[in-house]
Motif scaffolding. Structure first.
Motif, PDB file in Angstrom:
ATOM      1  N   ASN A  12     -32.106 -50.041  39.815  1.00  0.00           N
ATOM      2  CA  ASN A  12     -31.793 -48.623  39.738  1.00  0.00           C
ATOM      3  C   ASN A  12     -30.841 -48.409  38.568  1.00  0.00           C
ATOM      4  OD1 ASN A  12     -33.300 -47.603  41.930  1.00  0.00           O
ATOM      5  ND2 ASN A  12     -31.735 -48.319  43.384  1.00  0.00           N
ATOM      6  N   SER A  13     -31.247 -47.536  37.650  1.00  0.00           N
ATOM      7  CA  SER A  13     -30.418 -47.292  36.468  1.00  0.00           C
ATOM      8  C   SER A  13     -29.037 -46.808  36.882  1.00  0.00           C
ATOM      9  CB  SER A  13     -31.091 -46.254  35.570  1.00  0.00           C
ATOM     10  OG  SER A  13     -30.212 -45.833  34.554  1.00  0.00           O
ATOM     11  N   PRO A  14     -27.960 -47.386  36.332  1.00  0.00           N
ATOM     12  CA  PRO A  14     -26.611 -46.918  36.677  1.00  0.00           C
ATOM     13  C   PRO A  14     -26.304 -45.543  36.094  1.00  0.00           C
ATOM     14  CG  PRO A  14     -26.503 -48.564  34.943  1.00  0.00           C
ATOM     15  CD  PRO A  14     -27.943 -48.515  35.399  1.00  0.00           C
ATOM     16  N   PHE A  15     -27.165 -45.027  35.243  1.00  0.00           N
ATOM     17  CA  PHE A  15     -26.910 -43.732  34.606  1.00  0.00           C
ATOM     18  C   PHE A  15     -27.530 -42.581  35.383  1.00  0.00           C
ATOM     19  CE2 PHE A  15     -27.171 -47.021  31.288  1.00  0.00           C
ATOM     20  CZ  PHE A  15     -25.853 -46.993  30.844  1.00  0.00           C
ATOM     21  N   ASP A  16     -28.810 -42.716  35.763  1.00  0.00           N
ATOM     22  CA  ASP A  16     -29.476 -41.631  36.482  1.00  0.00           C
ATOM     23  C   ASP A  16     -30.147 -42.090  37.773  1.00  0.00           C
ATOM     24  OD1 ASP A  16     -31.559 -43.096  35.469  1.00  0.00           O
ATOM     25  OD2 ASP A  16     -32.171 -41.598  33.997  1.00  0.00           O
ATOM     26  N   LEU A  46     -27.815 -55.795  31.921  1.00  0.00           N
ATOM     27  CA  LEU A  46     -26.783 -54.835  31.545  1.00  0.00           C
ATOM     28  C   LEU A  46     -25.764 -55.511  30.623  1.00  0.00           C
ATOM     29  CD1 LEU A  46     -26.141 -53.005  34.954  1.00  0.00           C
ATOM     30  CD2 LEU A  46     -27.431 -52.184  32.967  1.00  0.00           C
ATOM     31  N   GLY A  47     -25.469 -54.871  29.541  1.00  0.00           N
ATOM     32  CA  GLY A  47     -24.526 -55.412  28.573  1.00  0.00           C
ATOM     33  C   GLY A  47     -25.165 -56.147  27.429  1.00  0.00           C
ATOM     34  N   ASP A  48     -26.476 -56.473  27.537  1.00  0.00           N
ATOM     35  CA  ASP A  48     -27.156 -57.137  26.428  1.00  0.00           C
ATOM     36  C   ASP A  48     -27.280 -56.184  25.247  1.00  0.00           C
ATOM     37  OD1 ASP A  48     -27.434 -59.388  27.898  1.00  0.00           O
ATOM     38  OD2 ASP A  48     -29.590 -59.176  28.281  1.00  0.00           O
ATOM     39  N   LEU A  94     -43.220 -42.267  43.630  1.00  0.00           N
ATOM     40  CA  LEU A  94     -42.178 -43.096  43.029  1.00  0.00           C
ATOM     41  C   LEU A  94     -42.290 -43.058  41.504  1.00  0.00           C
ATOM     42  CD1 LEU A  94     -39.876 -45.172  43.282  1.00  0.00           C
ATOM     43  CD2 LEU A  94     -41.633 -46.964  43.357  1.00  0.00           C
ATOM     44  N   GLY A  95     -41.248 -42.595  40.859  1.00  0.00           N
ATOM     45  CA  GLY A  95     -41.197 -42.608  39.400  1.00  0.00           C
ATOM     46  C   GLY A  95     -40.466 -43.839  38.904  1.00  0.00           C
ATOM     47  N   VAL A  96     -41.052 -44.536  37.975  1.00  0.00           N
ATOM     48  CA  VAL A  96     -40.480 -45.771  37.456  1.00  0.00           C
ATOM     49  C   VAL A  96     -40.419 -45.693  35.939  1.00  0.00           C
ATOM     50  CG1 VAL A  96     -40.702 -48.277  37.284  1.00  0.00           C
ATOM     51  CG2 VAL A  96     -41.368 -47.118  39.398  1.00  0.00           C
ATOM     52  N   ARG A  97     -39.273 -46.046  35.396  1.00  0.00           N
ATOM     53  CA  ARG A  97     -39.128 -46.087  33.936  1.00  0.00           C
ATOM     54  C   ARG A  97     -39.491 -47.498  33.452  1.00  0.00           C
ATOM     55  NH1 ARG A  97     -34.087 -44.900  33.564  1.00  0.00           N
ATOM     56  NH2 ARG A  97     -34.299 -42.671  33.126  1.00  0.00           N
ATOM     57  N   PRO A 119     -35.504 -45.802  39.216  1.00  0.00           N
ATOM     58  CA  PRO A 119     -35.977 -47.192  39.186  1.00  0.00           C
ATOM     59  C   PRO A 119     -36.476 -47.559  37.785  1.00  0.00           C
ATOM     60  CG  PRO A 119     -36.788 -46.074  41.143  1.00  0.00           C
ATOM     61  CD  PRO A 119     -36.157 -45.013  40.281  1.00  0.00           C
ATOM     62  N   THR A 120     -35.966 -48.657  37.257  1.00  0.00           N
ATOM     63  CA  THR A 120     -36.249 -49.053  35.882  1.00  0.00           C
ATOM     64  C   THR A 120     -36.670 -50.517  35.842  1.00  0.00           C
ATOM     65  OG1 THR A 120     -34.599 -47.488  35.053  1.00  0.00           O
ATOM     66  CG2 THR A 120     -35.300 -49.233  33.550  1.00  0.00           C
ATOM     67  N   VAL A 121     -37.730 -50.772  35.075  1.00  0.00           N
ATOM     68  CA  VAL A 121     -38.190 -52.140  34.911  1.00  0.00           C
ATOM     69  C   VAL A 121     -37.191 -52.897  34.043  1.00  0.00           C
ATOM     70  CG1 VAL A 121     -39.986 -53.617  33.944  1.00  0.00           C
ATOM     71  CG2 VAL A 121     -40.626 -51.576  35.232  1.00  0.00           C
ATOM     72  N   GLN A 122     -36.624 -53.968  34.604  1.00  0.00           N
ATOM     73  CA  GLN A 122     -35.652 -54.768  33.864  1.00  0.00           C
ATOM     74  C   GLN A 122     -36.327 -55.962  33.195  1.00  0.00           C
ATOM     75  OE1 GLN A 122     -32.622 -56.625  36.258  1.00  0.00           O
ATOM     76  NE2 GLN A 122     -31.148 -56.651  34.572  1.00  0.00           N
ATOM     77  N   ASN A 123     -37.212 -56.629  33.910  1.00  0.00           N
ATOM     78  CA  ASN A 123     -37.953 -57.769  33.381  1.00  0.00           C
ATOM     79  C   ASN A 123     -39.436 -57.546  33.631  1.00  0.00           C
ATOM     80  OD1 ASN A 123     -35.440 -59.076  32.880  1.00  0.00           O
ATOM     81  ND2 ASN A 123     -35.392 -59.728  35.023  1.00  0.00           N
TER      82      ASN A 123
END
Length: 233
Positions: free
Chosen positions: A80-84, A160-162, A9-12, A87-91
């Motif tokens: 999940n990033s809407p671009f690619d 998203l949008g911040d 699992l790759g996580v940004r 999985p991306t850490v949001q908080n």
């Protein structure tokens, strides 16, 4: 965030966050003048002068949140990033979030002056120019940088949008992060009251003789002297 490691699992994750505020004030005054006197049709004298002063004061405050250097992961939220779709850490919440606070102050005052004194004599065949000048500049400047560090229980929140993420501390570390006494000095560097001066003297003499429209039409010779000196403390 659940304590389980999935090798495939790759996580940004966020690395370092930077916020900075810069402010600069400039004040310039200048004066220029010229005087010319003609005692006859063939002779004139002149004086040209210039003076300028420039004052600069700037402040820069910068906060760097080094998440890759922080410790004590408490909780994370993944999206999940809407671009690619990675999985991306949001908080993220950390018990030991590393913040580096850097500040720089620059203060300088510069003076520039120039004066030229000269004369010109001219008749039907001869032209003579003689001039002398003095130019000088003086600058007093200070440029001090202070770097400090603080480690506390903190978090990073994004949505998203911040336009920018939200970063802060939790519990007692909220008040602790606002007290300069809780920061450790990492480095102090720069210069204080550095004085630099520059001075130059110039003198020139030019003589020209006109002969006519054919054959040898003109002969001109000239000489120049310059003396330049700089100092810096």
């Amino acid at each position: 965030g659940d304590g389980e490691i999935t090798p495939t699992l790759g996580v940004r994750i966020p690395g370092n966050l930077n916020f900075s505020i810069s402010k600069e004030e400039r004040e310039r005054i200048a004066a220029i003048g010229s005087v010319e006197y003609r005692p006859s049709d063939t002779l004139k004298f002149y004086v040209d002068g210039l003076y300028s002063r420039l004052k600069i004061h700037s402040d820069r405050s910068e906060n760097n949140y080094f998440l890759t250097n922080s410790r004590g992961l408490v909780e994370t939220t993944l999206i999940n990033s809407p671009f690619d779709h990675v999985p991306t850490v949001q908080n993220i919440e950390l018990r030991e979030m590393d913040i580096r606070a850097n500040g720089r102050v620059e203060d300088s005052t510069g003076h520039v002056s120039n004066i030229v004194i000269g004369s010109e004599w001219e008749n039907d065949q001869w032209k003579v120019d003689l001039s002398a000048s003095r130019s000088s500049s003086r600058q007093l400047s200070s440029n001090i940088a202070l770097a400090t560090t603080f480690v506390g229980h903190g978090y990073v929140e994004t949505a998203l949008g911040d336009p920018i993420p939200t970063v802060g501390f939790i519990g007692s570390d909220i008040a602790a992060s606002r007290d300069p006494a809780n920061y450790r000095v990492a480095s102090v560097n720069g210069s204080f009251n550095t004085l630099s001066t520059d001075r130059q003297y110039d003198a020139s003499l030019n003589v020209a003789r006109e002969f006519g429209d054919q054959g040898l039409t003109r002969i001109a010779v000239g000489a120049r002297y310059a003396d330049h000196k700089t100092d810096q403390d």
